[in-house]
Design an enzyme around this catalytic site. Structure first.
Site, PDB file in Angstrom:
ATOM      1  N   VAL A  14       2.316  11.510  -4.445  1.00  0.00           N
ATOM      2  CA  VAL A  14       1.282  10.487  -4.258  1.00  0.00           C
ATOM      3  C   VAL A  14       0.046  10.801  -5.109  1.00  0.00           C
ATOM      4  CG1 VAL A  14      -0.274   9.399  -2.594  1.00  0.00           C
ATOM      5  CG2 VAL A  14       2.107   9.861  -1.963  1.00  0.00           C
ATOM      6  N   LYS A  98      -1.120  10.451   7.583  1.00  0.00           N
ATOM      7  CA  LYS A  98      -0.968   9.771   8.875  1.00  0.00           C
ATOM      8  C   LYS A  98      -0.839  10.719  10.054  1.00  0.00           C
ATOM      9  CE  LYS A  98       3.052   9.210   6.537  1.00  0.00           C
ATOM     10  NZ  LYS A  98       3.068   8.622   5.244  1.00  0.00           N
ATOM     11  N   GLY A 127       2.157   2.015   3.411  1.00  0.00           N
ATOM     12  CA  GLY A 127       1.952   2.068   1.972  1.00  0.00           C
ATOM     13  C   GLY A 127       1.126   0.914   1.456  1.00  0.00           C
ATOM     14  N   ILE A 129       1.146  -2.271   2.042  1.00  0.00           N
ATOM     15  CA  ILE A 129       0.833  -3.444   2.874  1.00  0.00           C
ATOM     16  C   ILE A 129      -0.514  -3.223   3.566  1.00  0.00           C
ATOM     17  CG2 ILE A 129       1.679  -5.007   4.648  1.00  0.00           C
ATOM     18  CD1 ILE A 129       4.418  -3.814   4.346  1.00  0.00           C
ATOM     19  N   GLY A 180      12.807  10.244  -3.386  1.00  0.00           N
ATOM     20  CA  GLY A 180      11.411  10.527  -3.074  1.00  0.00           C
ATOM     21  C   GLY A 180      10.838   9.681  -1.954  1.00  0.00           C
ATOM     22  N   GLU A 183      10.046  12.171   3.562  1.00  0.00           N
ATOM     23  CA  GLU A 183       9.086  13.266   3.647  1.00  0.00           C
ATOM     24  C   GLU A 183       9.819  14.578   3.421  1.00  0.00           C
ATOM     25  OE1 GLU A 183       5.740  12.981   4.377  1.00  0.00           O
ATOM     26  OE2 GLU A 183       5.857  10.803   4.436  1.00  0.00           O
ATOM     27  N   ASP A 194       7.117   9.638  11.932  1.00  0.00           N
ATOM     28  CA  ASP A 194       6.314   8.955  10.926  1.00  0.00           C
ATOM     29  C   ASP A 194       5.922   7.557  11.423  1.00  0.00           C
ATOM     30  OD1 ASP A 194       5.474   8.751   7.920  1.00  0.00           O
ATOM     31  OD2 ASP A 194       6.647   6.950   8.299  1.00  0.00           O
ATOM     32  N   LYS A 198       2.010   6.126  12.465  1.00  0.00           N
ATOM     33  CA  LYS A 198       1.475   4.861  11.947  1.00  0.00           C
ATOM     34  C   LYS A 198       1.150   3.902  13.096  1.00  0.00           C
ATOM     35  CE  LYS A 198       3.997   5.344   7.613  1.00  0.00           C
ATOM     36  NZ  LYS A 198       5.292   5.097   6.928  1.00  0.00           N
ATOM     37  N   GLY A 296       6.742   5.570  -1.595  1.00  0.00           N
ATOM     38  CA  GLY A 296       6.822   5.757  -3.033  1.00  0.00           C
ATOM     39  C   GLY A 296       5.461   6.059  -3.620  1.00  0.00           C
TER      40      GLY A 296
END
Lengths: 403, 403
Positions: A14, A98, A127, A129, A180, A183, A194, A198, A296
């Site tokens: 990232v 997160k 990501g 959105i 990728g 995690e 995850d 979120k 991504g």
């Protein structure tokens, strides 16, 4: 409208995406001044001026020229340290961490207030959105009833490969890691954590209420079997890992992360591969559906860029809903209708179903469909982590306040 | 965070929806203080204290207690008068009048600056979908390549009835009007002007450029025939009325409203009935899809409520992209690939196709598929309004700057 001079913590997938996106966004008036990494010697895909790199966090935190910290470190403890230290020094922060944010959000909100600075984290949920920003700003009213969706690109990619391409589960997981999406610790994705993190962040911005991770039922896809997949296919459904927060009455809400049977008429049915999709339901506007790449390097980096740009105009979350009168209370006292594959009748008898409506047994595959309160699922969650057990939810309407 | 005291202009379908939504949103701290209508005696579905009603605009504009004007008048001239008059007096305005805004936006931006007040109009484009706000705030960067979608609920409803339910076109139109989706003048919807006005507003917030309506090719669905529908069906496509603004090179963009063939793999394929769906495409984040109710009393009212709430925090559009360096230039010099049903060979010869790739003739149905520059379509648009002619676009990629 000042120039943004960024100190970047983290230069993995990232972080390198951010480096590329910031350089491309000529109207951003933003530049990366320094990059703090754990290991200076590590080879990296993106070519970068070595003088930008440092392994000393203070060379960012103590630099008076740096007016924004961007933190994308893949280590919750380091992330917590860098973010809180920056806020204490009055430096605004954009973060994508997160797990760290979901665990420490009440404290982070308090810190922001105390030090009059901002922490933005739209990239932490879905990501590219803009879920957090829209919940905070656009759905800033009492009409919201539900936020529900596919929040984890990696587990969704695996389910898509398994469902649409008949790939074995393990092979799909390996491929997700190669691409990728996953995690570094894949259990984070496939056990639902995850999505959980979120969901916690989303709930703060949706309803103004923080619920800590251990209070929320979270069940992943790691024990899904061919039998479960066949069951869903025969009924023309897919199984998706769904996170949801939903009002169950005028003054109560519930939330959980669980595999769910999804029929073709649902918006999230067509959310495949590494994509995320979120349905925001409210009185008056019914359902809004937002869909995009949830994982991504570049999609996440573009979301970070949106937060960076927002800082040019001094944007911060106001957490307005936390001050609302009559915020709803969290409850797990809600009936669910679930499918459960189980190993034997002893196991079945240990599960406190309120009512069983369907029952199937054979030599190598047994399942029941029955009703059980969410609170009971939480009590027995250890028992459900057996690899011979898999549960999935049948969606229901808890509440529709529309007239 | 002050109390919002609203003067409401217009009390039709949307105005009455606003009245209901505002009363339900207890945390909005907003109240409707006065409602200006054309005809006080007209019977209304929503019961309202008669002392709120007035037919004198000045009793709102001159009231120092009123700190927000909400304008949803179904008459562009009256709308323009009320909105500009309010702004001149320094009263912020929330408006849903897309035709008026699309025609006068440069002047309205100038007026806002001059009188240091705000005009918000998210409800003007795609009802409950927060397109404008997201383009202005979240996609506030150079990465945007394209905004494309179904922006008119009424024409989409008609096409859905025709395509999915085999209903005759006229019957579908009547039904859309009965359900309140269609504007009072249906040509506004079915000739593409409603989509056009929304597209103009979207383009200002997407690329920072205003293009006036007469410069934009706009073609509706009023001449669609059973033959066209059959053609699309045989190819497993739907025809949708699509509005798009798209970058065709690093420094140029184009825009138009035209029926388009949509294959099942496209996001907008599943946007049916009165729904709207918008795809936002950019470098790095690829495609974002936003979907929701684009028409109707309460969805539009909920969008107005979001703008009202935003005013509590002093929100205004900054039109930042209008100050960007290197804003792209508008061009119509782009090749399109279109389908055209035509009456006879004389007509066909009068159409300046660059190249014809398919040609079909029979006793009662002729069509060609060919390439033609958008600029030529604009030159001959009068000729295309013959009811024996129908054109539809095959979508293409103009540009993908992703690496």
């Amino acid at each position: 409208m000042n120039e943004i001079r960024i100190g970047l913590f983290g230069f993995g997938v990232v972080g390198q995406g951010i480096y590329r996106v910031i350089r491309r966004a000529t109207n951003a008036h933003a530049s990366i001044e320094r990059i703090c990494v754990r290991n200076l010697a590590k080879p990296r895909a993106v070519e970068v001026d070595p003088s930008l790199l440092t392994d000393n966090p203070d060379s960012i935190l103590d630099d008076p020229d740096i007016n924004l910290v961007v933190e994308v470190v893949d280590d919750p403890e380091a992330s917590y340290r860098f973010v809180t230290e920056a806020i204490r020094r009055g430096i605004p922060v954009v973060s994508g961490s997160k797990a760290m944010i979901a665990r420490h959000l009440p404290e982070l909100i308090e810190l922001q207030r105390k030090h009059s600075t901002a922490l933005l984290y739209d990239a932490s949920s879905c990501g590219s959105i803009p879920v957090i920003r829209n919940l905070e700003e656009y759905y800033d009213n009492d009409l919201l009833l539900e936020v529900k969706g596919i929040l984890n690109g990696s587990s969704n990619y695996i389910l898509s490969r398994v469902f649409d391409h008949g790939e074995p589960y393990d092979q799909a997981l390996t491929r997700a890691q190669q691409l990728g999406f996953a995690e570094s610790d894949p259990s984070f994705d496939i056990e639902g954590f995850d999505s959980l993190f979120k969901l916690i962040i989303i709930t703060v911005h949706a309803l103004g209420v923080y619920i800590s991770p251990e209070r929320i039922f979270t069940y992943g896809i790691s024990s899904i079997s061919d039998s479960d997949i066949r069951y869903a296919r025969e009924k023309s459904m897919k199984i998706k890992l769904v996170a949801q927060v939903v009002k169950v009455s005028a003054d109560r809400f519930t939330m959980f992360v669980m595999p769910e049977f999804v029929t073709p008429s649902r918006y999230i049915y067509s959310v495949d591969d590494e994509y995320n999709g979120v349905v925001i339901r409210g009185e008056c506007y019914d359902r809004q559906f937002m869909f995009g790449k949830g994982a991504g390097s570049l999609p996440t980096a573009s979301s970070i860029l949106s937060d960076v740009m927002a800082r040019r105009h001094g944007y911060r979350y106001e957490y307005k809903k936390m001050d609302y009168v009559d915020r709803p209370d969290y409850t797990t006292d809600v009936p669910l209708k679930i499918y459960m594959r189980y190993p034997d009748s002893d196991f079945l008898q240990s599960i406190p179903f309120t009512r069983i409506t369907e029952h199937y047994t054979s030599a190598d595959y047994n399942y029941v469909i029955g009703e059980i309160p969410l609170s009971r699922l939480i009590e027995i969650r250890d028992r459900l982590s057996d690899k011979n057990v898999f549960i999935a939810n049948f969606p229901q309407f808890f509440l529709d306040l529309d007239d």
